[in-house]
Design a protein around this motif. Sequence first.
Motif, PDB file in Angstrom:
ATOM      1  N   MET A 137       4.141   0.947 -12.813  1.00  0.00           N
ATOM      2  CA  MET A 137       3.232  -0.026 -13.417  1.00  0.00           C
ATOM      3  C   MET A 137       3.726  -1.463 -13.201  1.00  0.00           C
ATOM      4  SD  MET A 137       0.458   1.317 -14.601  1.00  0.00           S
ATOM      5  CE  MET A 137       0.551   2.215 -13.047  1.00  0.00           C
ATOM      6  N   ALA A 138       5.037  -1.678 -13.236  1.00  0.00           N
ATOM      7  CA  ALA A 138       5.577  -3.009 -12.966  1.00  0.00           C
ATOM      8  C   ALA A 138       5.289  -3.409 -11.523  1.00  0.00           C
ATOM      9  CB  ALA A 138       7.076  -3.050 -13.247  1.00  0.00           C
ATOM     10  N   SER A 139       5.448  -2.471 -10.620  1.00  0.00           N
ATOM     11  CA  SER A 139       5.169  -2.736  -9.209  1.00  0.00           C
ATOM     12  C   SER A 139       3.687  -3.034  -8.987  1.00  0.00           C
ATOM     13  CB  SER A 139       5.591  -1.526  -8.363  1.00  0.00           C
ATOM     14  OG  SER A 139       5.224  -1.700  -7.020  1.00  0.00           O
ATOM     15  N   GLU A 140       2.831  -2.203  -9.573  1.00  0.00           N
ATOM     16  CA  GLU A 140       1.393  -2.405  -9.412  1.00  0.00           C
ATOM     17  C   GLU A 140       0.947  -3.719 -10.052  1.00  0.00           C
ATOM     18  OE1 GLU A 140      -1.181   0.951 -10.164  1.00  0.00           O
ATOM     19  OE2 GLU A 140       0.336   2.357  -9.408  1.00  0.00           O
ATOM     20  N   ALA A 141       1.547  -4.094 -11.161  1.00  0.00           N
ATOM     21  CA  ALA A 141       1.202  -5.369 -11.807  1.00  0.00           C
ATOM     22  C   ALA A 141       1.504  -6.538 -10.879  1.00  0.00           C
ATOM     23  CB  ALA A 141       1.962  -5.523 -13.123  1.00  0.00           C
ATOM     24  N   SER A 142       2.555  -6.410 -10.080  1.00  0.00           N
ATOM     25  CA  SER A 142       2.896  -7.505  -9.160  1.00  0.00           C
ATOM     26  C   SER A 142       1.799  -7.729  -8.124  1.00  0.00           C
ATOM     27  CB  SER A 142       4.239  -7.233  -8.475  1.00  0.00           C
ATOM     28  OG  SER A 142       4.122  -6.205  -7.497  1.00  0.00           O
ATOM     29  N   GLU A 170     -11.612 -15.537   4.797  1.00  0.00           N
ATOM     30  CA  GLU A 170     -12.051 -14.376   5.560  1.00  0.00           C
ATOM     31  C   GLU A 170     -10.975 -13.300   5.460  1.00  0.00           C
ATOM     32  OE1 GLU A 170     -14.283 -14.052   9.630  1.00  0.00           O
ATOM     33  OE2 GLU A 170     -12.129 -14.150  10.060  1.00  0.00           O
ATOM     34  N   ASP A 171     -11.400 -12.063   5.352  1.00  0.00           N
ATOM     35  CA  ASP A 171     -10.445 -10.966   5.333  1.00  0.00           C
ATOM     36  C   ASP A 171     -10.833  -9.934   6.382  1.00  0.00           C
ATOM     37  OD1 ASP A 171     -12.563  -9.515   4.222  1.00  0.00           O
ATOM     38  OD2 ASP A 171     -11.542  -9.068   2.350  1.00  0.00           O
ATOM     39  N   HIS A 172     -10.111  -8.836   6.385  1.00  0.00           N
ATOM     40  CA  HIS A 172     -10.318  -7.769   7.353  1.00  0.00           C
ATOM     41  C   HIS A 172     -11.756  -7.249   7.326  1.00  0.00           C
ATOM     42  CE1 HIS A 172      -9.241  -4.310   9.827  1.00  0.00           C
ATOM     43  NE2 HIS A 172      -9.819  -3.533   8.930  1.00  0.00           N
ATOM     44  N   VAL A 173     -12.296  -7.070   6.139  1.00  0.00           N
ATOM     45  CA  VAL A 173     -13.652  -6.535   6.000  1.00  0.00           C
ATOM     46  C   VAL A 173     -14.679  -7.526   6.542  1.00  0.00           C
ATOM     47  CG1 VAL A 173     -15.404  -5.727   4.357  1.00  0.00           C
ATOM     48  CG2 VAL A 173     -13.013  -5.006   4.108  1.00  0.00           C
ATOM     49  N   ASP A 174     -14.468  -8.811   6.293  1.00  0.00           N
ATOM     50  CA  ASP A 174     -15.376  -9.819   6.867  1.00  0.00           C
ATOM     51  C   ASP A 174     -15.384  -9.722   8.395  1.00  0.00           C
ATOM     52  OD1 ASP A 174     -16.103 -11.007   4.401  1.00  0.00           O
ATOM     53  OD2 ASP A 174     -14.268 -12.223   4.426  1.00  0.00           O
ATOM     54  N   ARG A 175     -14.217  -9.523   8.986  1.00  0.00           N
ATOM     55  CA  ARG A 175     -14.141  -9.407  10.450  1.00  0.00           C
ATOM     56  C   ARG A 175     -14.875  -8.159  10.934  1.00  0.00           C
ATOM     57  NH1 ARG A 175      -9.312 -11.798   8.970  1.00  0.00           N
ATOM     58  NH2 ARG A 175      -8.154  -9.837   8.774  1.00  0.00           N
ATOM     59  N   ARG A 206      -9.436  -0.262   1.714  1.00  0.00           N
ATOM     60  CA  ARG A 206      -8.324  -1.058   2.261  1.00  0.00           C
ATOM     61  C   ARG A 206      -7.272  -1.322   1.185  1.00  0.00           C
ATOM     62  NH1 ARG A 206      -6.240  -3.386   6.481  1.00  0.00           N
ATOM     63  NH2 ARG A 206      -5.488  -5.532   6.473  1.00  0.00           N
ATOM     64  N   LEU A 207      -7.706  -1.646  -0.012  1.00  0.00           N
ATOM     65  CA  LEU A 207      -6.791  -1.875  -1.123  1.00  0.00           C
ATOM     66  C   LEU A 207      -5.923  -0.640  -1.357  1.00  0.00           C
ATOM     67  CD1 LEU A 207      -5.803  -3.520  -3.580  1.00  0.00           C
ATOM     68  CD2 LEU A 207      -7.735  -2.560  -4.840  1.00  0.00           C
ATOM     69  N   SER A 208      -6.541   0.517  -1.394  1.00  0.00           N
ATOM     70  CA  SER A 208      -5.808   1.756  -1.597  1.00  0.00           C
ATOM     71  C   SER A 208      -4.774   1.960  -0.492  1.00  0.00           C
ATOM     72  CB  SER A 208      -6.788   2.928  -1.635  1.00  0.00           C
ATOM     73  OG  SER A 208      -6.101   4.140  -1.760  1.00  0.00           O
ATOM     74  N   ASN A 209      -5.165   1.721   0.746  1.00  0.00           N
ATOM     75  CA  ASN A 209      -4.238   1.890   1.862  1.00  0.00           C
ATOM     76  C   ASN A 209      -3.103   0.881   1.833  1.00  0.00           C
ATOM     77  OD1 ASN A 209      -5.495   4.129   2.976  1.00  0.00           O
ATOM     78  ND2 ASN A 209      -6.840   2.893   4.253  1.00  0.00           N
ATOM     79  N   LEU A 210      -3.364  -0.309   1.343  1.00  0.00           N
ATOM     80  CA  LEU A 210      -2.322  -1.339   1.289  1.00  0.00           C
ATOM     81  C   LEU A 210      -1.275  -1.039   0.223  1.00  0.00           C
ATOM     82  CD1 LEU A 210      -4.468  -4.577   1.746  1.00  0.00           C
ATOM     83  CD2 LEU A 210      -2.751  -3.689   3.341  1.00  0.00           C
ATOM     84  N   VAL A 211      -1.671  -0.539  -0.926  1.00  0.00           N
ATOM     85  CA  VAL A 211      -0.722  -0.318  -2.024  1.00  0.00           C
ATOM     86  C   VAL A 211      -0.079   1.065  -2.006  1.00  0.00           C
ATOM     87  CG1 VAL A 211      -1.836  -2.042  -3.488  1.00  0.00           C
ATOM     88  CG2 VAL A 211      -2.449   0.370  -3.742  1.00  0.00           C
ATOM     89  N   ARG A 212      -0.696   2.015  -1.332  1.00  0.00           N
ATOM     90  CA  ARG A 212      -0.182   3.395  -1.323  1.00  0.00           C
ATOM     91  C   ARG A 212       1.281   3.478  -0.885  1.00  0.00           C
ATOM     92  NH1 ARG A 212      -3.868   5.886   1.598  1.00  0.00           N
ATOM     93  NH2 ARG A 212      -5.028   6.498  -0.232  1.00  0.00           N
TER      94      ARG A 212
END
Length: 181
Positions: free
Chosen positions: A137-142, A8-13, A38-44
Amino acid sequence: MTDGIEKEDHVDRLQRQWARELPDLDTQPMTILGRAYRLSNLVRPSIEATFADFGLDRGEFDVIATLRRSGPPYRLTPTDMYSALMISSGGLTHRLDRLEKAGLIRRERSPHDGRSVLVALTEAGAALAEKAIRTDMASEASFLQGLDARERETLAALLRKLIGGIERELTPSGEEIQTAD
């Protein structure tokens, strides 16, 4: 986790809460678009911190990256730039002023039209753009380590298909919607 899939994740809740409050509401779009948001907000924050490590904000990086990926001689007209970046000419001017002061770009007279100006990337700007994009790109790959190569390819293909359909719906004329990324 089971089989690498979150139970379960945030969206499921969020969906469960909406189902309780508005049982007739179809929240299926949230399973994709809500997760993308949510993905965009988490990695921004990580992306912005990477650029800050190079003394740039996101908008400044977008300018030097646009020039760098345009290829030699790394020059564009301001009109081409603000169209590609989807910002106002005033917003671009503000960014260009800061980047010029930092020695990362210069404004040149167009060799074809003395009334026109070209924005050119300096050697320092090109080197900084390359270092910043490589680090980013190295950071995003992680962030993608939880997906194997095939899953990344599948997800990329599905997102391309989704975005293509949305772009066609939003711009029936076929004009491409551009973003700074």
